[in-house]
Design an enzyme around this catalytic site. Structure first.
Site, PDB file in Angstrom:
ATOM      1  N   GLY A   1       0.824  -1.201   0.000  1.00  0.00           N
ATOM      2  CA  GLY A   1       0.000   0.000   0.000  1.00  0.00           C
ATOM      3  C   GLY A   1       0.856   1.248   0.000  1.00  0.00           C
TER       4      GLY A   1
ATOM      5  N   ASN B   1       3.034   9.673   2.741  1.00  0.00           N
ATOM      6  CA  ASN B   1       4.452   9.811   3.072  1.00  0.00           C
ATOM      7  C   ASN B   1       5.339   8.659   2.621  1.00  0.00           C
ATOM      8  OD1 ASN B   1       4.039  12.296   4.476  1.00  0.00           O
ATOM      9  ND2 ASN B   1       3.195  11.120   6.174  1.00  0.00           N
TER      10      ASN B   1
ATOM     11  N   VAL C   1       4.682   1.114   1.167  1.00  0.00           N
ATOM     12  CA  VAL C   1       4.986  -0.040   2.010  1.00  0.00           C
ATOM     13  C   VAL C   1       5.005  -1.296   1.140  1.00  0.00           C
ATOM     14  CG1 VAL C   1       4.289  -1.420   4.004  1.00  0.00           C
ATOM     15  CG2 VAL C   1       3.878   1.053   3.990  1.00  0.00           C
TER      16      VAL C   1
ATOM     17  N   ASP D   1      -5.070   8.511  13.098  1.00  0.00           N
ATOM     18  CA  ASP D   1      -5.836   7.970  11.966  1.00  0.00           C
ATOM     19  C   ASP D   1      -6.324   6.557  12.277  1.00  0.00           C
ATOM     20  OD1 ASP D   1      -7.030   7.972   9.488  1.00  0.00           O
ATOM     21  OD2 ASP D   1      -5.192   7.539   8.378  1.00  0.00           O
TER      22      ASP D   1
END
Length: 337
Positions: A34, A38, A41, A146
């Site tokens: 994903g 920033n 991954v 988040d």
């Protein structure tokens, strides 16, 4: 959403070997897991072990997330809320130097998918565990920020909630760095985006609501009135109504307070029965032991005999069924928490 330049900078193909400039560890990229604002991954392999590798051309972002993971490790023991940090380094690619860190690969379904597969009877148990972990995080001076079902992975057995993607985790007192509108109290007009425990607890309440609205819903009037109406339209949320409303309105000072209220509801039998496995064990036990004998029964049953309470007919059967149900509920909760 990650900008196109950063996405291109960090784009690597399966089979690419990421060699650390300083620690000299090598990681073979398997696939992309994903990407966000920033970094990207990837699932990678190192010494026959699967790991998650996040890379970014934003060194400050990497440093911030690494500090969060180090903080998690200090306060939460062997079973951490977030993934364990394994390595931090730079990779000198043909496109320039790219910072990366490597963390434990947490494998399992996300929270809502797990409930679809295993049943909603697991919901309260997992929320109790999540609130316990959040309380430890808050005590260490951080807010997750988040918090949403996509960032909650259920591992096991035994089943346990773990948080991934710590990019939004923020030091208390500062402005929340990343958020998703549905779980953000600022979006609903019910508070600020200041990083404090009540911000995460609002998100927990919205995740509770999300279990009854898998596709979420859009804001119309906003505020507590719309959310209250949404809760009351779903019978499955009735058991949590008290906890949800207190959390949405910022009445909890800590995750521990919210956890205590949720646990009280479970003890008062306002929450659905424990997981199906425990229910089946209860049924099987009743089939094997239609009548109780002091030498072959569970401890709580022996106490019943010692008290010399002689029940007859359906009254005795009803009492036994209740006692066995409580015993297996206690056993299941202590096994999972």
């Amino acid at each position: 959403m990650m900008n196109h330049t950063l996405k291109s900078q960090c784009k690597v193909s399966p089979g690419t070997v990421i060699a650390g400039k300083w620690h000299l560890n090598k990681y073979t990229i398997i696939k992309e897991l994903g990407f966000g604002a920033n970094g990207v991954v990837y699932l990678a392999k190192h010494n026959h072990t699967h790991v998650a590798l996040k890379m970014s051309d934003n060194g400050m972002s990497i440093t911030s997330e690494v500090n969060v993971l180090k903080s998690f490790a200090k306060v939460q023991g062997p079973l951490t809320l977030g993934p364990s940090l394994l390595d931090v380094d730079d990779w000198q690619s043909n496109r320039g130097r790219i910072s990366f860190y490597v963390m434990e690969y947490i494998q399992g379904p996300d929270f809502l998918t797990f409930l679809q597969q295993k049943g909603k009877s697991w919901t309260s148990v997992l929320f109790l565990q999540l609130l316990n972990d959040l309380d430890k995080l808050h005590e260490s001076g951080w807010v997750f920020g988040d918090l949403k079902p996509e960032n909650l992975i259920v591992t096991g057995p035994p089943s346990r909630m773990r948080c991934i993607d710590v990019g939004g985790t923020t030091i208390q007192g500062r402005a929340i760095k990343e958020f998703t509108e549905f779980y953000d109290r600022g979006y609903w007009g019910l508070g600020s985006r200041k990083a404090e425990p009540s911000y995460d607890l609002f998100a927990v309440a919205m995740i509770m609501i999300n279990t009854a609205y898998p596709n979420r819903f859009s804001k119309t009037t906003g505020g507590i009135s719309q959310l209250r109406e949404a809760v009351r339209q779903k019978p499955e949320l009735a058991a949590w109504e008290k906890v949800i409303f207190k959390s949405l309105q910022g009445h909890y000072r800590s995750a521990k307070e919210m956890r205590t209220d949720l646990l009280s509801l479970m003890i008062d039998k306002k929450i659905p029965d424990p997981p199906k496995r425990a229910q089946e064990a209860n049924v099987d036990n009743q089939k094997k032991k239609p009548s109780l004998h002091p030498q072959g029964s569970q401890p709580i049953t022996r106490q019943n005999y010692r008290k010399g309470r002689k029940k007859s007919g359906w009254k005795e059967f009803f009492f036994i069924a209740v006692v066995l149900g409580l015993f297996y509920a206690w056993y299941t909760f202590n096994k999972l928490l």
